[in-house]
Design a protein around this motif. Structure first.
Motif, PDB file in Angstrom:
ATOM      1  N   ILE A  51       0.840  -1.198   0.000  1.00 19.97           N
ATOM      2  CA  ILE A  51       0.000   0.000   0.000  1.00 19.97           C
ATOM      3  C   ILE A  51       0.875   1.248   0.000  1.00 19.97           C
ATOM      4  O   ILE A  51       2.090   1.161   0.155  1.00 19.97           O
ATOM      5  N   ASP A  52       0.262   2.379  -0.154  1.00 26.09           N
ATOM      6  CA  ASP A  52       0.939   3.678  -0.173  1.00 26.09           C
ATOM      7  C   ASP A  52       1.839   3.805   1.054  1.00 26.09           C
ATOM      8  O   ASP A  52       1.390   3.615   2.188  1.00 26.09           O
ATOM      9  N   ASP A  53       3.097   4.130   0.842  1.00 24.84           N
ATOM     10  CA  ASP A  53       4.050   4.177   1.956  1.00 24.84           C
ATOM     11  C   ASP A  53       3.830   5.371   2.888  1.00 24.84           C
ATOM     12  O   ASP A  53       4.488   5.483   3.916  1.00 24.84           O
ATOM     13  N   ARG A  54       2.899   6.228   2.561  1.00 19.55           N
ATOM     14  CA  ARG A  54       2.574   7.352   3.455  1.00 19.55           C
ATOM     15  C   ARG A  54       1.650   6.918   4.592  1.00 19.55           C
ATOM     16  O   ARG A  54       1.464   7.645   5.550  1.00 19.55           O
ATOM     17  N   PHE A  55       1.071   5.728   4.485  1.00 15.77           N
ATOM     18  CA  PHE A  55       0.210   5.223   5.551  1.00 15.77           C
ATOM     19  C   PHE A  55       1.043   4.924   6.793  1.00 15.77           C
ATOM     20  O   PHE A  55       2.010   4.173   6.740  1.00 15.77           O
ATOM     21  N   SER A  56       0.654   5.505   7.897  1.00 11.06           N
ATOM     22  CA  SER A  56       1.215   5.128   9.193  1.00 11.06           C
ATOM     23  C   SER A  56       0.212   4.160   9.816  1.00 11.06           C
ATOM     24  O   SER A  56      -0.893   3.974   9.299  1.00 11.06           O
ATOM     25  N   LEU A  57       0.570   3.562  10.923  1.00 13.85           N
ATOM     26  CA  LEU A  57      -0.356   2.660  11.604  1.00 13.85           C
ATOM     27  C   LEU A  57      -1.624   3.413  12.013  1.00 13.85           C
ATOM     28  O   LEU A  57      -2.733   2.904  11.871  1.00 13.85           O
ATOM     29  N   GLU A  58      -1.459   4.646  12.471  1.00 15.27           N
ATOM     30  CA  GLU A  58      -2.612   5.448  12.883  1.00 15.27           C
ATOM     31  C   GLU A  58      -3.528   5.758  11.699  1.00 15.27           C
ATOM     32  O   GLU A  58      -4.746   5.613  11.786  1.00 15.27           O
ATOM     33  N   LEU A  59      -2.947   6.175  10.583  1.00 12.22           N
ATOM     34  CA  LEU A  59      -3.755   6.470   9.395  1.00 12.22           C
ATOM     35  C   LEU A  59      -4.404   5.207   8.842  1.00 12.22           C
ATOM     36  O   LEU A  59      -5.533   5.237   8.357  1.00 12.22           O
ATOM     37  N   PHE A  60      -3.697   4.100   8.930  1.00  4.49           N
ATOM     38  CA  PHE A  60      -4.260   2.841   8.459  1.00  4.49           C
ATOM     39  C   PHE A  60      -5.456   2.445   9.336  1.00  4.49           C
ATOM     40  O   PHE A  60      -6.450   1.929   8.830  1.00  4.49           O
ATOM     41  N   GLY A  61      -5.372   2.731  10.622  1.00  3.81           N
ATOM     42  CA  GLY A  61      -6.504   2.481  11.510  1.00  3.81           C
ATOM     43  C   GLY A  61      -7.714   3.306  11.106  1.00  3.81           C
ATOM     44  O   GLY A  61      -8.852   2.812  11.132  1.00  3.81           O
ATOM     45  N   MET A  62      -7.491   4.547  10.711  1.00  3.46           N
ATOM     46  CA  MET A  62      -8.592   5.392  10.232  1.00  3.46           C
ATOM     47  C   MET A  62      -9.191   4.798   8.963  1.00  3.46           C
ATOM     48  O   MET A  62     -10.406   4.820   8.769  1.00  3.46           O
ATOM     49  N   PHE A  63      -8.323   4.273   8.093  1.00  2.11           N
ATOM     50  CA  PHE A  63      -8.791   3.630   6.873  1.00  2.11           C
ATOM     51  C   PHE A  63      -9.685   2.431   7.226  1.00  2.11           C
ATOM     52  O   PHE A  63     -10.774   2.275   6.674  1.00  2.11           O
TER      53      PHE A  63
END
Length: 94
Positions: A51-63
């Protein structure tokens, strides 16, 4: 799809959704011993390279919270959330 937080609108959500769905299907739903539950950290680790390498764990949780096929189930001691994969929504929300 559910409402997507504004901070995620610049990401390629369609591709991320396809990667997550594929991973959930093969690693969880079709696995002979795993049930329909997944920890956010485990899911993130399983798809991070695709996936997009800009995803952090926190942003991925929002996703994950914006997906109709993932229901936030509980929070673990390590701070990661556990999601239940809603198989009826999983098939329908394509």
């Amino acid at each position: 799809m559910c409402d997507v937080p504004d901070v995620l609108r610049e990401f390629d959500l369609e591709t991320t959704d396809e990667v997550v769905r594929s991973h959930l299907k093969t690693a969880y739903l079709e696995h002979p011993t795993r049930g329909p539950y997944v920890k956010s950290r485990d899911l993130y680790s399983g798809v991070k390279s695709d996936i997009d390498d800009r995803f952090s764990l926190e942003l991925f949780g929002m996703f994950c919270e914006s997906r109709p096929y993932l229901e936030k189930w509980s929070r673990g001691y390590s701070g990661s959330y556990r999601y239940r994969i809603l198989e009826t929504e999983f098939d329908r929300s394509r």
